[in-house]
Design a protein around this motif. Sequence first.
Motif, short mmCIF file in Angstrom:
data_model
loop_
_atom_site.label_atom_id
_atom_site.label_comp_id
_atom_site.label_asym_id
_atom_site.label_seq_id
_atom_site.Cartn_x
_atom_site.Cartn_y
_atom_site.Cartn_z
N ILE A 69 49.24 47.26 54.22
CA ILE A 69 48.34 46.13 54.45
C ILE A 69 48.89 44.88 53.75
CG2 ILE A 69 46.00 45.22 54.11
CD1 ILE A 69 44.95 48.07 54.29
N ALA A 70 49.32 45.05 52.51
CA ALA A 70 49.75 43.89 51.72
C ALA A 70 50.98 43.21 52.31
CB ALA A 70 50.03 44.32 50.27
N LYS A 71 51.82 43.97 52.99
CA LYS A 71 53.05 43.37 53.53
C LYS A 71 52.76 42.31 54.60
CE LYS A 71 53.88 46.55 57.37
NZ LYS A 71 54.61 47.72 57.88
N THR A 72 51.56 42.32 55.15
CA THR A 72 51.18 41.31 56.14
C THR A 72 50.82 39.98 55.47
OG1 THR A 72 48.81 41.82 56.05
CG2 THR A 72 50.15 43.13 57.57
N ASP A 73 50.74 40.00 54.13
CA ASP A 73 50.36 38.84 53.32
C ASP A 73 48.88 38.52 53.32
OD1 ASP A 73 52.73 38.33 52.08
OD2 ASP A 73 53.42 36.89 53.58
N VAL A 74 48.07 39.37 53.95
CA VAL A 74 46.63 39.17 53.85
C VAL A 74 46.19 39.48 52.41
CG1 VAL A 74 45.91 41.55 54.43
CG2 VAL A 74 44.41 39.62 55.01
N ARG A 110 58.34 45.31 48.63
CA ARG A 110 58.19 44.86 47.25
C ARG A 110 56.99 43.94 47.21
NH1 ARG A 110 61.73 41.48 43.56
NH2 ARG A 110 61.26 42.37 41.52
N GLN A 111 56.01 44.27 46.42
CA GLN A 111 54.74 43.55 46.45
C GLN A 111 54.20 43.40 45.04
OE1 GLN A 111 52.75 42.21 49.07
NE2 GLN A 111 51.57 41.45 47.32
N TYR A 112 54.01 42.17 44.62
CA TYR A 112 53.36 41.90 43.33
C TYR A 112 51.87 42.24 43.44
CZ TYR A 112 50.92 39.13 39.80
OH TYR A 112 50.08 38.73 38.80
N ALA A 187 46.06 42.14 45.74
CA ALA A 187 47.38 41.74 46.26
C ALA A 187 47.24 40.49 47.10
CB ALA A 187 47.99 42.86 47.10
N ASN A 188 48.23 39.64 47.04
CA ASN A 188 48.23 38.39 47.82
C ASN A 188 47.00 37.53 47.53
OD1 ASN A 188 50.61 39.29 49.14
ND2 ASN A 188 49.37 40.39 50.66
N SER A 189 46.52 37.56 46.32
CA SER A 189 45.36 36.74 45.97
C SER A 189 45.74 35.27 45.95
CB SER A 189 44.82 37.13 44.59
OG SER A 189 43.91 36.17 44.12
N GLU A 194 52.00 34.28 40.66
CA GLU A 194 53.35 34.76 40.93
C GLU A 194 53.26 35.81 42.03
OE1 GLU A 194 56.76 37.27 38.43
OE2 GLU A 194 54.67 37.23 37.79
N ASP A 195 54.20 35.81 42.92
CA ASP A 195 54.23 36.86 43.92
C ASP A 195 55.69 37.18 44.19
OD1 ASP A 195 54.08 38.49 46.18
OD2 ASP A 195 52.24 37.53 46.86
N LEU A 196 56.07 38.38 43.83
CA LEU A 196 57.49 38.74 43.85
C LEU A 196 58.13 38.62 45.22
CD1 LEU A 196 57.41 41.94 41.63
CD2 LEU A 196 57.86 39.61 40.92
N ASN A 197 57.34 38.79 46.28
CA ASN A 197 57.97 38.78 47.61
C ASN A 197 57.75 37.47 48.36
OD1 ASN A 197 55.34 39.03 48.41
ND2 ASN A 197 55.70 40.67 49.89
N GLU A 198 57.37 36.46 47.67
CA GLU A 198 57.19 35.17 48.37
C GLU A 198 58.50 34.39 48.27
OE1 GLU A 198 53.35 33.89 48.99
OE2 GLU A 198 53.64 35.96 49.48
CA LIG Z 1 52.94 39.35 49.53
#
Ligand SMILES: [Ca+2]
Lengths: 198, 198
Positions: A69-74, A110-112, A187-189, A194-198
């Motif tokens: 879910i998080a990989k979609t950036d929602v 990879r997701q912060y 995630a993606n708040s 900081e967001d490692l995959n942005e």
């Molecule tokens: Ca993300």
Amino acid sequence: MNQSCGNQRIAGCSFSVHPMADDFVKYIKDSLSEVDTTKVWMQTDDVTTTVRGKIEHVFDVTKAILLHIAKTDVHVAFQGTFSIGCPGDFSGDAYMNVSSNLMNEGLDIRQYIASKFSLYPLGGGEYMNTIYKQIDAMKEKGVHVAPAHYSTRLEGDTHDIFKGLEEVFRETQAQVPHTVMTVTVSANSPSHKEDLNE
Amino acid sequence: MNQSCGNQRIAGCSFSVHPMADDFVKYIKDSLSEVDTTKVWMQTDDVTTTVRGKIEHVFDVTKAILLHIAKTDVHVAFQGTFSIGCPGDFSGDAYMNVSSNLMNEGLDIRQYIASKFSLYPLGGGEYMNTIYKQIDAMKEKGVHVAPAHYSTRLEGDTHDIFKGLEEVFRETQAQVPHTVMTVTVSANSPSHKEDLNE
Ligand SMILES: [Ca+2]
């Protein structure tokens, strides 16, 4: 070991994932279609989803559902209660007769995340050193650790944090048969700095 | 009573509300603007919000925040960990010098919820009869009670359920100084069969 702890090796997690979006159902269904759940028992109702099985598969599946879910950036929240050895538990709904190799291990997302966890070893015992040792191990991997009210705050990569949580849970339950751990993840708040995959 | 439990009367809840909507921030801000939080200490970060104070105000405020979001009919999840008497707790961040009359009691929003709760009396003791007594009291009010993996499932009106949860928590902590209760709530779920306010 007393009779009531005879099922202690069946671990489980009652969890929810909350994509903060109008089409939250689609995010959840898409994620579930990508996660291999063949090594856990899983059931969803209108409040939570429950997975049961070996410790490693319970953590593998819950982490994979969150990551897909998080990989979609929602913006997505995860809340899970991991439990093992509950005296009221029974031996059903468990997939214990499976190998330990993980079904979702190859996931290189990879997701912060920012998270808070609390560990409740029910029945006492000397477990604080176990917790401190595992928290130190997480720090060595680059996870940021801070105290919070009623919990410990962790920030870092999802894989590192879930690995640390699994180890804390595994080592504690080896000493205290009935162990519960609650984990809240964001995630993606929009308020994450900081967001490692942005 | 030992030294480590000296702060036991400061209750708290670390909670999150998750409106499943693109404009989740607006739902949360609108709710907070309507809830009277003057009798609790409250702080929000990117993972949870923490409220601390007297038991009655902690339950009053968390219930009111949930209800003001749920009344909009958005699908919203609430997850809270209520805690009291944690040995690692301290006496700060507490609003104990306030009267017990509730600041959000007049709230007449009727809202069906499905929820799961687990009670963790840390340190043992004879608490099962307390739990059963309070569950029976909830049943008498029309709350539907069912066992679930790792929790007890409750369905019914929000006021009845939160009242029952507060009583379970209050009576348990009177017997077991360090008590933790986790509560997961789903309101306005598309998979709910029944909704009292429709
Ligand atoms: Ca993300």
